[in-house]
Design an enzyme around this catalytic site. Structure first.
Site, mmCIF file in Angstrom:
data_model
loop_
_atom_site.group_PDB
_atom_site.id
_atom_site.type_symbol
_atom_site.label_atom_id
_atom_site.label_comp_id
_atom_site.label_asym_id
_atom_site.label_seq_id
_atom_site.Cartn_x
_atom_site.Cartn_y
_atom_site.Cartn_z
ATOM 1 N N GLY A 113 6.533 4.930 8.366
ATOM 2 C CA GLY A 113 5.715 6.141 8.401
ATOM 3 C C GLY A 113 5.791 6.768 9.777
ATOM 4 N N SER A 114 4.768 7.514 10.124
ATOM 5 C CA SER A 114 4.803 8.253 11.388
ATOM 6 C C SER A 114 4.581 7.329 12.583
ATOM 7 C CB SER A 114 3.728 9.336 11.370
ATOM 8 O OG SER A 114 2.464 8.724 11.245
ATOM 9 N N THR A 115 5.023 7.784 13.733
ATOM 10 C CA THR A 115 4.846 7.003 14.961
ATOM 11 C C THR A 115 3.357 6.854 15.287
ATOM 12 O OG1 THR A 115 6.970 7.812 15.737
ATOM 13 C CG2 THR A 115 5.486 6.914 17.412
ATOM 14 N N GLU A 170 9.020 1.210 11.261
ATOM 15 C CA GLU A 170 10.087 2.202 11.044
ATOM 16 C C GLU A 170 9.402 3.551 11.103
ATOM 17 O OE1 GLU A 170 13.150 1.557 10.783
ATOM 18 O OE2 GLU A 170 13.204 -0.550 10.208
ATOM 19 N N GLY A 190 2.054 4.218 13.018
ATOM 20 C CA GLY A 190 2.688 2.946 13.391
ATOM 21 C C GLY A 190 1.979 2.313 14.581
ATOM 22 N N CYS A 192 13.194 10.730 7.480
ATOM 23 C CA CYS A 192 12.967 10.302 8.866
ATOM 24 C C CYS A 192 14.197 10.512 9.728
ATOM 25 C CB CYS A 192 12.553 8.841 8.877
ATOM 26 S SG CYS A 192 13.645 7.813 7.905
ATOM 27 N N LYS A 240 0.875 -1.180 0.000
ATOM 28 C CA LYS A 240 0.000 0.000 0.000
ATOM 29 C C LYS A 240 0.908 1.225 0.000
ATOM 30 C CE LYS A 240 -2.052 3.002 1.939
ATOM 31 N NZ LYS A 240 -1.821 4.409 1.549
ATOM 32 N N GLU A 289 9.016 16.055 15.722
ATOM 33 C CA GLU A 289 9.450 15.824 14.348
ATOM 34 C C GLU A 289 8.713 16.814 13.443
ATOM 35 O OE1 GLU A 289 8.114 12.314 12.162
ATOM 36 O OE2 GLU A 289 10.160 12.089 11.432
HETATM 37 P P1 NAD Z 1 2.045 8.426 7.623
HETATM 38 O O1 NAD Z 1 2.286 7.665 8.863
HETATM 39 O O2 NAD Z 1 0.987 9.451 7.618
HETATM 40 O O3 NAD Z 1 1.688 7.422 6.413
HETATM 41 C C1 NAD Z 1 2.491 6.306 6.131
HETATM 42 C C2 NAD Z 1 1.626 5.261 5.442
HETATM 43 O O4 NAD Z 1 0.605 4.857 6.350
HETATM 44 C C3 NAD Z 1 0.912 5.769 4.186
HETATM 45 O O5 NAD Z 1 0.889 4.742 3.221
HETATM 46 C C4 NAD Z 1 -0.493 6.056 4.693
HETATM 47 O O6 NAD Z 1 -1.473 5.934 3.694
HETATM 48 C C5 NAD Z 1 -0.675 4.991 5.744
HETATM 49 N N1 NAD Z 1 -1.656 5.357 6.765
HETATM 50 C C6 NAD Z 1 -1.955 6.609 7.197
HETATM 51 N N2 NAD Z 1 -2.933 6.559 8.146
HETATM 52 C C7 NAD Z 1 -3.247 5.249 8.308
HETATM 53 C C8 NAD Z 1 -4.168 4.553 9.144
HETATM 54 N N3 NAD Z 1 -4.967 5.201 10.002
HETATM 55 N N4 NAD Z 1 -4.221 3.205 9.053
HETATM 56 C C9 NAD Z 1 -3.402 2.555 8.207
HETATM 57 N N5 NAD Z 1 -2.526 3.154 7.371
HETATM 58 C C10 NAD Z 1 -2.430 4.488 7.432
HETATM 59 O O7 NAD Z 1 3.457 8.998 7.230
HETATM 60 P P2 NAD Z 1 3.811 9.958 6.023
HETATM 61 O O8 NAD Z 1 3.252 11.297 6.333
HETATM 62 O O9 NAD Z 1 3.471 9.286 4.736
HETATM 63 O O10 NAD Z 1 5.408 9.977 6.142
HETATM 64 C C11 NAD Z 1 6.053 10.752 7.074
HETATM 65 C C12 NAD Z 1 6.428 9.933 8.304
HETATM 66 O O11 NAD Z 1 7.128 8.752 7.926
HETATM 67 C C13 NAD Z 1 7.379 10.685 9.200
HETATM 68 O O12 NAD Z 1 6.998 10.539 10.539
HETATM 69 C C14 NAD Z 1 8.719 9.997 8.951
HETATM 70 O O13 NAD Z 1 9.631 10.103 10.002
HETATM 71 C C15 NAD Z 1 8.301 8.605 8.707
HETATM 72 N N6 NAD Z 1 9.334 7.875 7.956
HETATM 73 C C16 NAD Z 1 10.097 6.964 8.633
HETATM 74 C C17 NAD Z 1 11.104 6.287 7.969
HETATM 75 C C18 NAD Z 1 11.956 5.268 8.687
HETATM 76 O O14 NAD Z 1 12.590 4.457 8.028
HETATM 77 N N7 NAD Z 1 12.008 5.262 10.010
HETATM 78 C C19 NAD Z 1 11.335 6.536 6.609
HETATM 79 C C20 NAD Z 1 10.545 7.473 5.954
HETATM 80 C C21 NAD Z 1 9.528 8.137 6.652
#
Ligand code: NAD
Length: 492
Positions: free
Chosen positions: A241-243, A264, A246, A299, A188, A395
């Site tokens: 993605g975001s904490t 992550e 996650g 990130c 996804k 962040e």
């Molecule tokens: P996000 O958490 O909003 O989204 C990440 C993914 O999760 C997307 O595909 C999104 O559609 C999905 N998602 C969003 N809400 C959801 C829900 N309620 N249920 C299930 N899936 C859902 O993150 P973002 O805004 O796309 O990216 C930025 C974040 O990602 C930052 O916090 C960044 O630090 C983190 N990030 C971490 C790493 C790492 O390796 N640690 C790498 C890149 C980005």
């Protein structure tokens, strides 16, 4: 190539916009679509299928069928290697197209996608492909004549959910070890950047990956992402993605059938510069790359710069000079050094952090949105930032650097560790003894010494604390996608 050439090439691409399930493109069951937008111009690139729970279910079923069919999960490792190498070649032969897709969809510099993201993705896939037929099991030291062997088995269906800052590459970080181990995948991608994942699936299929082994469901997090997290027939979730999101996946897993969830997540990486650092010009170059690369949407971005007081003015001056000289603008112009934020929402979120920073610290550079239809912000630097300021703690995920001074080594380490995150940290010093003391004291998944954001396919990447757990990259990533199996043969 000129910006006009890249734009002409981008205009010639007809992006794939349907879901990729069971080896072919299909519309969403609902027929719904959502717009994906070019953040450099605000223009709609394409209307993409808006997958929901029904589509996720279709994709998971296809992945399960493929897994049970065994033409991938039970294939000889050398055969999986052959196909994955062909997929890596496919990525290389479509390098410009994939680079352009991530550049127009995610606002990433074409110089970065063409030179880093796309070749990096092919190299990572190749690395796992080559590992496939070189991994041995173990024989346990049990009493003879019994024989106990330990093997790694694929888990089954992997649900991979990834963000928009490295659309192709974060997908590959999950897909490559998952497929190498024999799993099927439902991917996804982020709603902001769905296009390269769809093209990747098509390329993989053309390279010989059996139907159903790699499926892509585009759509919103709260719909397709949540449905994948909640689906009872998904064996493992791999999330970047975001904490906040996650932790949702942990909650989803606790609601139905339990499964491993690898996270992550976010970061607030500290960069510690000691007054014995070798070359302040080189340090300033690294600082700039560490926070303004990908417009700060990284990130592990080095968003906290902690500088020993004696060199604070000298380093700050060098950083400001370089930040002010960054060319911000068209990601398809090879002279551009910083592109837009991924969306108007992300730009506004970062702008809100900057607004709070104006009340908490001294604005030294930038702070404003740039005029035009794109989602651009100026490189922004704050000085004299207190430890409890929001811009020092939270962040931001944008081009915003927070600088503060420290006096002693102990203080620097304590302040670097005073964060809920623990993804990465950097240390600049010419003293090997200091580096040997400070690096182990820092609570972070990666500590880079005299550089920033050190990363390679051979080294694990991931965090501690609220930055998550589990590791991408290296052979350790295979642990996320395999189960150890003991088979015990009773002696005669
Ligand atoms: P996000 O958490 O909003 O989204 C990440 C993914 O999760 C997307 O595909 C999104 O559609 C999905 N998602 C969003 N809400 C959801 C829900 N309620 N249920 C299930 N899936 C859902 O993150 P973002 O805004 O796309 O990216 C930025 C974040 O990602 C930052 O916090 C960044 O630090 C983190 N990030 C971490 C790493 C790492 O390796 N640690 C790498 C890149 C980005």
């Amino acid at each position: 190539m000129t910006a006009a050439d890249w734009h002409a090439r981008a205009a010639a691409i007809t992006p794939r916009t349907e879901l990729f399930i069971d080896g072919g493109f299909q519309p969403a069951a609902s027929g719904e679509r959502f717009d994906t937008v070019d953040p450099a111009t605000g223009r709609v690139i394409a209307a993409v299928a808006r997958g929901d729970a029904e589509d996720v279910d279709r994709a998971v079923r296809a992945a399960r069928r493929a897994f049970e069919r065994g033409d991938w999960s039970l294939a000889a490792p050398a055969e999986r290697k052959r196909v994955l190498l062909a997929v890596a070649d496919g990525i290389r032969s479509h390098a410009d197209e994939l680079a352009l897709l991530d550049s127009i969809d995610g606002g990433k510099l074409i110089t970065a996608t063409r030179q880093v993201d796309v070749p990096g993705s092919a190299a990572i896939l190749q690395w796992y492909a080559e590992a496939t037929d070189k991994l041995y099991g173990q024989v346990a030291p049990v009493a003879s004549p019994d024989l106990a062997i330990i093997t790694r088995e694929p888990l089954g269906v992997v649900g991979a959910v990834v963000p928009w800052n490295y659309p192709l590459e974060t997908a590959i970080w999950k897909i490559a070890p998952a497929l190498a181990a024999g799993n099927s995948v439902v991917l996804k991608p982020a709603e902001e950047s769905p296009l390269s994942a769809l093209r990747l699936a098509e390329i993989a299929s053309a390279a010989g990956l059996p139907d159903g082994v790699l499926n892509v469901v585009t759509g919103f997090g709260v719909e397709a992402g949540a449905a994948l997290g909640l689906h009872p027939d998904v064996d493992v979730i791999a999330f970047t993605g975001s904490t906040a999101v996650g932790s949702r996946f942990l909650e989803y897993a606790s609601r139905g059938s339990i499964r491993p969830v690898w996270l992550e997540c976010g970061g607030k990486s500290a960069n510690l510069v000691f007054d014995d650092a070798d070359d302040l010009d080189a340090v300033a170059d690294a600082v700039i790359g560490g926070i303004f690369g990908c417009a700060g949407q990284v990130c592990s971005a080095n968003s906290r710069l902690l500088v020993q007081r004696g060199i604070l003015d000298g380093l700050t001056e060098r950083v400001l000079e370089r930040a002010a000289a960054l060319t911000v603008g068209d990601p398809l112009d090879e002279a551009t050094r910083m592109g837009p934020l991924v969306s108007a929402r992300q730009r506004d979120r970062v702008a809100a952090h900057i607004a709070s920073g104006r009340d908490e610290a001294e604005l030294l550079l930038g702070g404003d949105a740039l005029p035009g239809d794109g989602f651009f912000l100026a490189p922004t630097v704050f000085g004299s930032v207190p430890d409890d300021a929001r811009i020092m703690r939270e962040e931001i995920f944008g081009p915003v650097l927070a600088i503060a001074a420290f006096d002693t080594e102990e203080e620097a380490v304590a302040r670097a560790n005073a964060s809920e995150y623990g993804l990465a940290a950097s240390v600049f010093t010419s003293s090997i003894r200091r580096a040997q003391r400070v690096a182990p004291a820092l609570r972070a998944g990666t500590v880079s010494v005299n550089t920033v954001d050190a990363l390679d396919v051979t080294t694990p990447f991931g965090g501690v604390k609220q930055s998550g757990f589990g590791r991408d990259l290296s052979l350790h990533a295979l642990d996320n996608y395999t189960a150890l199996k003991t088979t015990w043969f009773a002696g005669a």
